[in-house]
Write an enzyme that holds these catalytic residues in place. Structure first.
Site, mmCIF file in Angstrom:
data_model
loop_
_atom_site.group_PDB
_atom_site.id
_atom_site.type_symbol
_atom_site.label_atom_id
_atom_site.label_comp_id
_atom_site.label_asym_id
_atom_site.label_seq_id
_atom_site.Cartn_x
_atom_site.Cartn_y
_atom_site.Cartn_z
ATOM 1 N N ASP A 318 0.845 -1.177 0.000
ATOM 2 C CA ASP A 318 0.000 0.000 0.000
ATOM 3 C C ASP A 318 0.891 1.241 0.000
ATOM 4 O OD1 ASP A 318 0.949 -0.199 2.547
ATOM 5 O OD2 ASP A 318 -0.988 -0.264 3.538
ATOM 6 N N LYS A 442 -11.696 27.092 1.242
ATOM 7 C CA LYS A 442 -10.683 26.240 0.599
ATOM 8 C C LYS A 442 -11.382 25.025 0.023
ATOM 9 C CE LYS A 442 -9.220 23.424 4.597
ATOM 10 N NZ LYS A 442 -10.050 22.272 4.320
ATOM 11 N N ASP A 620 -2.624 -2.420 6.613
ATOM 12 C CA ASP A 620 -2.735 -1.891 7.966
ATOM 13 C C ASP A 620 -4.165 -1.886 8.495
ATOM 14 O OD1 ASP A 620 -3.781 0.057 6.356
ATOM 15 O OD2 ASP A 620 -2.389 1.637 6.947
ATOM 16 N N ASP A 624 -7.609 -5.063 4.854
ATOM 17 C CA ASP A 624 -6.458 -5.781 4.299
ATOM 18 C C ASP A 624 -6.346 -7.212 4.816
ATOM 19 O OD1 ASP A 624 -5.406 -3.567 2.805
ATOM 20 O OD2 ASP A 624 -4.713 -2.696 4.687
#
Length: 924
Positions: A318, A442, A620, A624
């Site tokens: 990853d 933003k 992690d 997974d």
């Protein structure tokens, strides 16, 4: 939402207590299914009845048959200790599903009969209306009815730790579960905000439950070490049984040996061939490798995975936290009219860039957490990066951020709007007057440009015409193509009355202030590690849940792919059938897999395995776990990973660093080499243990070694030196060769030839020469020895002949042990000279010391003399036994020299400094 409530048969006030009980009876408890494993007793029985264990049971039985119960109990103790250790490892492997279960909280807050109650999470049912608050774990999959600034940690589904905004929203057809903005998934965490939701799935029906079922169905790939050791055991056992049976039949048919005596011959052959210390020595050698890897920040959960690393040909890694530091940083800023500027800590940014960074820092969720200051308590990685850049720009003596402006209203980031806005009262210096109301926004630059009518250029607002818009888009696209996460910043002055205005009205007629390019920097050393993998013939493939552009840029930056790499999204992957996927993976092109779901990552692992690759996978998150379990080697993150990932993995990186994977591969390759060294060492002593019984049948003489003396070598003097070979440090140039083929044999023809035909024959010749020479000096000719053989075997010979025979067998044993001392140095490398400088290995000298101490004890200690049937040796015999190791080293050195000549190389007497280019050599 009314339609959803009607569909689930509930109301905003929740279910009645009676209805909840009925649904609990139909749907079952809100819990993941318990794994159905073998009973503990059967698991333990498996560990003491496999093939190697059975051989050790037989070896113990032979010791009892030889009237030496102490040795028999010792051998059986080895079986029991190894079985208990293997059982413990097996039980630890089951923690993957247990860790998934532990992610569910014990209690939940649900509306029942119009009252908000705390109920056990196991009792939640579809239709329950639940309340969520900051810090809660979500108990079941729920559709949101209302939400206020709700942000969830969805790392279990996306693999990314950055919290995401969630709001009430109807699902879209074909929408990915992880993209459903109106859903809170079981096992996720509430980072901030509050929400109310209605449960629609519990237990095994949740997204978490599907991951659990996927993990439960996955069978771990078989350990290559287990397969290799099984092959070695089968070969040696077949050889031992065949030779023992042949000797028994020949002795009975051709020599008319009595059945009891022929059986003794056969037992001697079997014991001589079976390396009784094989299993414990391999286990201890692997344990030493575990200690070395722990010192290099790699924790090993399953011992066989160490050796499997030596054959790894593909690493699926990853991105976030493994290749990168998982710490975003503002790298560059674009100011209209001034162009791009590097954001460098410690440099004066100037007024324009300082304002841009201040506006961006104010427009964050800093301070949203209770009790935190405006620039504290930040969990979002991008907000943390913006605040860090502002602090550097403001300097150590600047006023705190909350002294620049006071927030009046916050419009959280919305995936649909792709921006965030803060309405504040300005308290700082220019460009606004103190006390002025300002709107700071933003967000995604292209969407933000559509809300702007002007741009800030040279400190003044100028019209934003079509040419300026096109130029800004071009600048954004140019940096985005390099993988930066782009952020636009805009503003306008606005009265306090905007605090009650709709977001679309607040975010209009903005002035564009500039662009910020944000990146998660790669870890130091990752590029070198990737290059090492390339030299070692290991393909590295990125498989991430992040966006494709960012993923490809990071892959290029660390040297994983070039400019022509193809980015394959999860959607593209889903559209490929199995044949198409294998063609893609086997096509030789550079690939980056982005936006990949858990089942797709598992599918990639299996596709690589179907192509014949040995696959290592990093991960992690809970998502997974299936891929980690299915891979030949699963590697979890220790610092940032979840308990689920660590429980499903074989290795855990304590520092989350990709470079540590390369370290682990190097150790794995060293282990495979060391196992070959160890096998060459122990098999070489089999020949001098077999030859006495072949001579016994052929010449009708008593054997040069007794069965107990053979066991004394195999389980005594050889154990620590063999272990020392198992603990040898990696040889230089180990990572400059391709991985060994997955089907390569640990015990191949070359190793057998070296052990049996070269090293073993020298030892056999040396031991038989000492044995026959001592008997000759004692006045026993061959004919006299043949006449005395039955009495010596029956322990009925006269005392003089018995003492002479015991001394001769002791001399033969000493010759073998001393030859093994020389063999310890010869077996340190299959290519390098025994006299070349080698890395320090203190266990090697401990092995020699223990070997010498045990030999002296067997020869001179009365208690050992009684057990092993030995006698003291005169000094002249010791001098004669030293010829054996000298001859063995000479033969081995000559063979290595000839091998180097045949390969067109100069003989290597010194490996050179570590890290220097290696000489060409065969694959491991």
């Amino acid at each position: 939402m009314d339609a959803l409530l009607r569909q689930l048969g509930t109301a905003p006030s929740g279910l009645s207590d009676e209805e909840a009980r009925r649904r609990l009876g139909r749907a079952g408890p809100n819990a993941l299914p318990e794994p159905r494993g073998r009973p503990a007793a059967l698991l333990l029985l498996d560990q003491v009845t496999h093939f190697m264990a059975l051989l050790l049971w037989v070896a113990g039985g032979l010791a009892f048959a030889a009237r030496t119960p102490d040795l028999g109990w010792a051998i059986w103790a080895v079986v029991c200790v190894n079985g208990a250790f293997s059982y413990w490892q097996e039980r630890r492997a089951e923690r993957a599903l247990q860790a998934l279960q532990e992610r569910l909280p014990l209690d939940a807050r649900a509306w029942r009969s119009g009252r908000l109650l705390v109920v056990p999470s196991r009792e939640l049912v579809p239709g329950d209306v639940v309340e969520l608050a900051e810090g809660d774990r979500v108990c079941a999959d729920a559709r949101l009815l209302s939400a206020e600034s709700l942000r969830l940690d969805l790392s279990l589904l996306t693999g990314e730790s950055e919290p995401v905004e969630r709001r009430p929203s109807p699902g879209e057809p074909g929408e990915r579960a992880s993209d459903a903005a109106g859903v809170a998934f079981a096992g996720s965490s509430v980072v901030s905000g509050r929400a109310r939701g209605v449960v629609y799935a519990t237990g095994a029906a949740t997204e978490l439950g599907q991951v659990a079922r996927l993990t439960a169905r996955v069978k771990p790939a078989p350990s290559t070490l287990a397969a290799q050791v099984a092959a070695v055991v089968r070969m040696i056992t077949a050889l031992a049984v065949a030779m023992g049976l042949a000797v028994f039949l020949l002795s009975r048919t051709l020599l008319d040996v009595p059945a009891q005596e022929g059986l003794l011959f056969a037992i001697g052959i079997v014991v001589a061939n079976v390396p009784e210390g094989l299993l414990p020595t391999i286990t201890l050698a692997l344990a030493l490798a575990v200690q070395r890897m722990a010192r290099r920040r790699v924790l090993v959960r399953r011992l066989p995975a160490i050796e499997t690393l030596s054959a790894v040909s593909v690493i699926c890694t990853d991105k976030t936290g493994t290749l990168t530091l998982n710490r975003m940083a503002v790298r560059e800023a674009f100011l209209p009219g001034a162009g791009w500027r590097r954001v460098t800590p410690g440099e004066d940014p100037g007024p324009a860039l300082r304002f841009l960074l201040t506006a961006a820092a104010l427009c964050t969720e800093a301070g949203a957490l209770p009790g935190a200051g405006l620039d504290g308590g930040v969990r979002d990685a991008m907000d943390a990066a913006l605040l860090a850049a502002w602090r550097e720009a403001a300097g150590p003596g600047a006023a705190p951020l909350d002294a620049v402006a006071t927030r009046l209203r916050e419009l959280p980031f919305d995936p649909a709007r792709r921006r965030m806005t803060v309405l504040a009262r300005w308290a700082g210096a220019a460009p606004f007057a103190p006390g002025a109301g300002v709107v700071l926004t933003k967000g995604a630059p292209l969407e933000l440009l559509d809300r702007c009518g002007r741009l800030l250029e040279g400190g003044r607002a100028a019209p934003l015409d079509a040419a300026a818009r096109a130029a800004l888009r071009a600048e954004n696209d140019r940096l985005a193509a390099r993988g930066y996460r782009m952020l636009g910043v805009a503003f306008r002055e606005g009265p306090a009355s905007l605090a009650e205005t709709a977001p679309e009205e607040v975010e209009r007629e903005l002035t564009f202030a500039g662009l910020l390019a944000i990146a998660d920097p790669p870890r130091p050393g990752v590029s070198r590690a990737v290059e090492t993998c390339r030299r070692a013939g290991i393909a590295v493939t990125m498989v991430t849940g992040d966006y494709g552009v960012t993923a490809a840029a990071v892959a290029r930056e660390v040297g994983m792919v070039g400019e022509r790499a193809r980015v394959v999204s999860g959607a593209e992957l889903a559209a490929l059938d199995e044949a198409g996927l294998r063609a893609l993976l086997g096509g030789g092109g550079e690939l980056v897999f982005a936006r990949v779901l858990p089942d797709q990552k598992l599918r990639l692992v299996r596709a690589y395995q179907a192509l014949g690759h040995v696959v290592a996978v990093t991960g992690d998150g809970v998502n997974d776990a299936p891929a980690l379990k299915a891979a030949h080697v699963g590697i979890a993150m220790g610092a940032s990973g979840t308990d689920v990932a660590r429980a499903a993995a074989d290795l855990v990186l304590l520092d989350d660093d990709f470079a540590s994977i390369v370290t682990a591969v190097e150790e794995g390759r060293a282990i495979f080499q060391n196992l070959r060294k160890f096998l060459a060492y122990i098999l070489a002593s089999n020949v001098p243990e077999i030859v006495p019984y072949l001579a016994m049948v052929a010449l009708r003489i008593p054997p040069a070694l007794t069965i107990l003396q053979i066991l004394g070598i195999d389980l005594g003097t050889d154990m620590v030196p063999a272990l020392a070979l198992g603990g040898e440090p990696p040889e230089p140039g180990l990572m400059d060769r391709p991985p060994r083929p997955a089907g390569a044999r640990l015990l191949d023809r070359e190793l057998l030839a070296r052990a049996y035909l070269r090293l073993g024959l020298v030892q056999a010749a040396a031991s038989m020469a000492v044995f026959l020479g001592m008997l000759t000096l004692a006045g026993l000719t061959l004919a006299e020895l043949q006449r005395l053989a039955p009495a010596l075997l029956a322990r009925a010979a006269d005392p003089g002949a018995t003492r002479a025979y015991q001394a001769a067998t002791t001399g033969a044993l000493a010759a073998i042990v001393l030859c093994q001392a020389g063999n310890l140095f010869a077996c340190r490398s299959e290519r390098l000279s025994a006299f070349a400088p080698h890395a320090r290995n203190r266990l090697r000298w401990l092995g020699l010391a223990s070997e010498a101490a045990l030999l002296l004890a067997i020869v001179y200690a009365p208690s050992f003399q009684h057990v092993f049937g030995t006698a003291p040796l005169p000094a002249g015999v010791w001098a004669a036994t030293l010829v054996g190791p000298v001859a063995l080293l000479a033969v081995d050195e000559a063979w290595k020299w000839m091998g180097a000549r045949r390969a067109g190389q100069r003989p290597r007497r010194s490996p050179g400094p570590r890290g220097s280019p290696a000489q060409p050599g065969p694959a491991l």
